[in-house]
Each structure stands twice: as C-alpha cells, then as structure tokens.
Design a protein around this motif. Structure first.
Motif, short mmCIF file in Angstrom:
data_model
loop_
_atom_site.label_atom_id
_atom_site.label_comp_id
_atom_site.label_asym_id
_atom_site.label_seq_id
_atom_site.Cartn_x
_atom_site.Cartn_y
_atom_site.Cartn_z
N THR A 226 -26.65 4.07 -0.48
CA THR A 226 -26.02 2.58 -0.72
C THR A 226 -25.35 2.66 -2.12
N PRO A 227 -24.80 3.44 -2.87
CA PRO A 227 -24.02 3.34 -3.98
C PRO A 227 -23.31 2.08 -4.35
N THR A 228 -22.52 1.45 -3.23
CA THR A 228 -21.75 0.22 -3.37
C THR A 228 -22.51 -0.87 -3.54
N PRO B 175 -22.08 -5.48 10.52
CA PRO B 175 -21.92 -4.48 9.41
C PRO B 175 -23.32 -4.21 8.71
N SER B 176 -23.58 -3.27 8.15
CA SER B 176 -24.61 -2.64 7.30
C SER B 176 -24.44 -3.67 6.19
N PHE B 177 -25.46 -3.56 5.05
CA PHE B 177 -25.21 -4.36 3.88
C PHE B 177 -24.41 -3.43 3.05
N GLU B 178 -24.15 -1.98 3.10
CA GLU B 178 -23.26 -1.38 2.28
C GLU B 178 -21.97 -1.36 2.78
N ALA B 179 -21.70 -1.62 4.25
CA ALA B 179 -20.27 -2.02 4.62
C ALA B 179 -19.68 -3.29 4.19
N ALA B 180 -20.64 -4.33 4.09
CA ALA B 180 -20.69 -5.52 3.40
C ALA B 180 -20.10 -5.42 1.96
N GLY C 223 -23.63 -8.26 -11.07
CA GLY C 223 -24.40 -9.09 -10.76
C GLY C 223 -24.26 -10.08 -9.30
N VAL C 224 -23.78 -9.19 -8.26
CA VAL C 224 -23.83 -9.99 -6.91
C VAL C 224 -24.75 -9.34 -5.95
N THR C 225 -25.56 -10.11 -5.35
CA THR C 225 -26.53 -9.89 -4.44
C THR C 225 -26.22 -10.29 -3.11
N ILE C 226 -26.10 -9.49 -1.92
CA ILE C 226 -26.01 -9.96 -0.72
C ILE C 226 -27.15 -10.52 -0.14
N HIS C 227 -27.17 -11.75 0.50
CA HIS C 227 -28.22 -12.53 1.08
C HIS C 227 -28.32 -12.08 2.43
#
Length: 78
Positions: free
Chosen positions: A57-59, A26-31, A68-72
C-alpha cells in the motif's frame, strides 16, 4: 457502476469526503489513489513502487506520511 464515498481526515484533521465511481467496493489503496489524484495531482505522477520492501500500500502510506491524510471509511453512496 456504483458510486462510493471515501471519508478521510485531511492534513488539518478536518473530516472530508470524496465520491467516485467503481464497479466494486474499492480498497483503501484504490481510495488513496483517488484522493491523491483529486487533492494532490502533482504527487500522483510519482513512481510509488517499493521494490525493496514490497509495500502493498505505497499510496496509502504516502498520503499519511507526506500529506497527513488518513482514510477513515469507504461507504456506498446513496
């Protein structure tokens, strides 16, 4: 279907993970969509189309700016 694990920092800066199934990586947007639906189900119903700026990437940005959530990373689950 493969299982994927998304590792992210929550709003308190604590490392969290979420597993979900997807055919391809998945892309970061899908995640971000998966995280939003599991952690913030009310927010998932918002219309995030950004027609003026055409944000791809609006989501992902909503998670970071509003929650405040950041995908690593995104890894294939073993």
């Amino acid at each position: 279907m493969k299982e994927w694990e998304v590792i992210f920092l929550d709003q308190k800066g604590v490392k969290q993970s979420l597993r979900f199934a997807s055919e391809r990586e998945p892309s970061f947007e899908a995640a971000a969509h998966e995280i939003l639906s599991k952690w913030f189900p009310v927010t998932k119903r918002l219309d995030l189309n950004d027609f003026e700026d055409r944000n791809p990437t609006p989501t992902l940005e909503l998670l970071k700016e509003q929650h405040g959530v950041t995908i690593h990373t995104i890894l294939e689950a073993s």
